[in-house]
Design an enzyme around this catalytic site. Sequence first.
Site, PDB file in Angstrom:
ATOM      1  N   ASP A  13       3.263  -4.977   8.020  1.00  0.00           N
ATOM      2  CA  ASP A  13       1.922  -4.297   8.431  1.00  0.00           C
ATOM      3  C   ASP A  13       0.677  -4.504   8.021  1.00  0.00           C
ATOM      4  O   ASP A  13       0.545  -5.783   7.592  1.00  0.00           O
ATOM      5  CB  ASP A  13       1.920  -3.407   7.213  1.00  0.00           C
ATOM      6  CG  ASP A  13       0.619  -2.606   6.680  1.00  0.00           C
ATOM      7  OD1 ASP A  13       0.023  -2.853   6.852  1.00  0.00           O
ATOM      8  OD2 ASP A  13       0.957  -2.061   5.570  1.00  0.00           O
TER       9      ASP A  13
ATOM     10  N   LYS B 289     -10.169  -0.823  10.790  1.00  0.00           N
ATOM     11  CA  LYS B 289     -10.092  -2.675   9.789  1.00  0.00           C
ATOM     12  C   LYS B 289     -10.721  -3.041  10.714  1.00  0.00           C
ATOM     13  O   LYS B 289     -10.242  -4.219  10.095  1.00  0.00           O
ATOM     14  CB  LYS B 289      -9.058  -2.073   9.068  1.00  0.00           C
ATOM     15  CG  LYS B 289      -8.562  -1.279   7.625  1.00  0.00           C
ATOM     16  CD  LYS B 289      -7.462  -1.609   7.135  1.00  0.00           C
ATOM     17  CE  LYS B 289      -6.659  -0.391   6.760  1.00  0.00           C
ATOM     18  NZ  LYS B 289      -7.259  -0.211   5.160  1.00  0.00           N
TER      19      LYS B 289
ATOM     20  N   CYS C  65      -4.827   2.713  -3.001  1.00  0.00           N
ATOM     21  CA  CYS C  65      -3.033   2.930  -2.875  1.00  0.00           C
ATOM     22  C   CYS C  65      -2.003   2.166  -3.382  1.00  0.00           C
ATOM     23  O   CYS C  65      -1.246   2.078  -2.569  1.00  0.00           O
ATOM     24  CB  CYS C  65      -3.618   3.926  -1.221  1.00  0.00           C
ATOM     25  SG  CYS C  65      -5.102   4.658  -1.372  1.00  0.00           S
TER      26      CYS C  65
ATOM     27  N   GLN D 130      -3.807  -5.223   6.980  1.00  0.00           N
ATOM     28  CA  GLN D 130      -5.467  -6.245   6.089  1.00  0.00           C
ATOM     29  C   GLN D 130      -5.353  -7.703   7.219  1.00  0.00           C
ATOM     30  O   GLN D 130      -6.220  -8.379   6.647  1.00  0.00           O
ATOM     31  CB  GLN D 130      -4.919  -6.298   4.562  1.00  0.00           C
ATOM     32  CG  GLN D 130      -5.128  -5.056   4.139  1.00  0.00           C
ATOM     33  CD  GLN D 130      -6.541  -4.731   4.456  1.00  0.00           C
ATOM     34  OE1 GLN D 130      -7.512  -5.059   4.639  1.00  0.00           O
ATOM     35  NE2 GLN D 130      -6.250  -3.380   3.958  1.00  0.00           N
TER      36      GLN D 130
ATOM     37  N   HIS E  47       0.570  -1.274  -0.163  1.00  0.00           N
ATOM     38  CA  HIS E  47       0.002  -0.326   0.126  1.00  0.00           C
ATOM     39  C   HIS E  47       0.806   1.118  -0.010  1.00  0.00           C
ATOM     40  O   HIS E  47       1.283   1.446   0.707  1.00  0.00           O
ATOM     41  CB  HIS E  47      -1.132  -0.222   1.457  1.00  0.00           C
ATOM     42  CG  HIS E  47      -1.843   0.969   1.649  1.00  0.00           C
ATOM     43  ND1 HIS E  47      -1.324   2.145   1.532  1.00  0.00           N
ATOM     44  CD2 HIS E  47      -3.413   1.110   1.529  1.00  0.00           C
ATOM     45  CE1 HIS E  47      -2.545   3.067   1.819  1.00  0.00           C
ATOM     46  NE2 HIS E  47      -3.330   2.562   1.758  1.00  0.00           N
TER      47      HIS E  47
HETATM   48  N1  7TS Z   1      -1.140  -0.989   4.474  1.00  0.00           N
HETATM   49  C1  7TS Z   1      -2.132  -1.307   3.930  1.00  0.00           C
HETATM   50  C2  7TS Z   1      -1.808  -3.367   3.280  1.00  0.00           C
HETATM   51  C3  7TS Z   1      -3.369  -1.165   3.867  1.00  0.00           C
HETATM   52  O1  7TS Z   1      -4.857  -1.904   3.311  1.00  0.00           O
HETATM   53  C4  7TS Z   1      -4.329   0.286   4.229  1.00  0.00           C
HETATM   54  C5  7TS Z   1      -5.267   0.910   3.830  1.00  0.00           C
HETATM   55  C6  7TS Z   1      -3.052   0.520   4.924  1.00  0.00           C
HETATM   56  C7  7TS Z   1      -1.739  -0.044   5.149  1.00  0.00           C
HETATM   57  C8  7TS Z   1      -3.272   2.569   5.601  1.00  0.00           C
HETATM   58  O2  7TS Z   1      -3.842   2.247   6.964  1.00  0.00           O
HETATM   59  P1  7TS Z   1      -4.516   3.568   7.594  1.00  0.00           P
HETATM   60  O3  7TS Z   1      -5.518   3.492   8.584  1.00  0.00           O
HETATM   61  O4  7TS Z   1      -2.970   4.417   7.673  1.00  0.00           O
HETATM   62  O5  7TS Z   1      -5.413   3.995   6.379  1.00  0.00           O
HETATM   63  N2  7TS Z   1      -5.637   0.665   2.883  1.00  0.00           N
HETATM   64  C9  7TS Z   1      -7.004   0.615   1.926  1.00  0.00           C
HETATM   65  C10 7TS Z   1      -7.954   0.103   1.203  1.00  0.00           C
HETATM   66  O6  7TS Z   1      -7.270  -0.802   1.041  1.00  0.00           O
HETATM   67  N3  7TS Z   1      -8.521   0.896   0.635  1.00  0.00           N
HETATM   68  O7  7TS Z   1      -8.487   1.981   1.292  1.00  0.00           O
HETATM   69  C11 7TS Z   1      -7.823   1.639   2.338  1.00  0.00           C
END
Ligand code: 7TS
Length: 405
Positions: free
Chosen positions: A198, A224, A362, A201, A121
């Site tokens: 990370d 999430k 992203c 997910q 991401h």
């Molecule tokens: N890393 C992964 C693997 C992610 O899926 C996401 C967000 C992030 C980092 C960033 O997370 P945040 O909570 O700091 O924004 N993924 C997604 C997605 O798949 N659709 O919207 C956000």
Amino acid sequence: MNVTSIRNDFPILNQTINGKPLIYLDNAATTQKPQVVIDRISDYYKTINSNVHRGVHTLSQRATEAMENARITVQKFINAKEHREIVFTKGTTESINLVAQTFAQQFLNEGDSILISAVEHHANIVPWQQLCKQKKANLLVIPILENGELDLSNVDELLSKNVTLLAISHISNVLGTINPIELLIEKAHKKNIPVLIDAAQSVAHETIDVQKLDCDFLVFSGHKMYAPMGIGVLYGKTDWLNKLPPYQFGGEMILEVRFEETIFNELPFKFETGTPNVEGILGLETAIHYLQKIGLKQIAEYEHKLLTYATQKLNELSGIIFHGIAKHKSAVLSFNFQGIHNSDIGAILDQLGIAVRTGHHCAQPLMENLCVPGTVRASFAFYNTKEEIDMFIEGVKMAKKMLTM
Ligand code: 7TS
């Protein structure tokens, strides 16, 4: 698992969108919140709202105690050794930036490398890329195979290129691939390279044990995993966190301030500057208890059944192109049809009350790798049902028909 009863825990699911019952299949972007989490936030403001770590008055003490109990809940949830290894942040993105700005600022030198993978991401690309530019270091990338699994054939060679840190996702948000992080951590550690995982997910779908994994850092977001937005976690081994300088400066992170000098606070407060997101922290604790009550193993099994069923059904549609058919996958399905734009499918599904994500998710470098501008992505949670998948498949069929007319 009693899905009917579980669905009743999520008030948002009980509504119509565009005149149709909502079918929410965008869980990889953010999950919905159960009533217990919503109640926890509301109860916090009704009963103990107060600033933490500073008041002698009762409310402040209660809020502080609740926050620190929540830290222990998170510690136990990921089996961290000590509660001070749990740092509260805004989310995965901030946690990665924190490590980039502290660990890498301290240890990354000119000519060194940061190793990531092709499925990351943007949150696990851009902070490292910018840092590498600043430090004249190299950003190295583990490539992927056509099925969406990592190509590990030259990983030993990559790890031999002055790598300061390996930063890798546990599960790809686009392909659903479950990366072999145990193996990668072992390989990296053989060369004394620390590893950041990370887990954005994975944390709501797989049991995470940071001691068993032996990762050096692990990051995730509350939103999430059925908790509120704006709260996340950085786990770091004490030895590493103690070696790092503070990320931001101000209140909370200090022990003593004089105009000439400041003595910084101990872990984890050294990294928690300013008034924290107490409502988010308490919401996160309740979400963890909620997940534990259902059982992560049961959740993974049920979601896997949904994934298998949806994959089978989608596979019956002519012209479908799946992105990511790894052997080990979580409940994320990305696909396209030749000659149809992903967002057109998403827009038609929305008219039917079905929420999926479309676009690049992203992960633009991954899209480039797949040679597509984007994908349609359906991502499942334990409150989704087989009947919803049937409606989703009917919706995709209808969209395909309309868009090829
Ligand atoms: N890393 C992964 C693997 C992610 O899926 C996401 C967000 C992030 C980092 C960033 O997370 P945040 O909570 O700091 O924004 N993924 C997604 C997605 O798949 N659709 O919207 C956000």
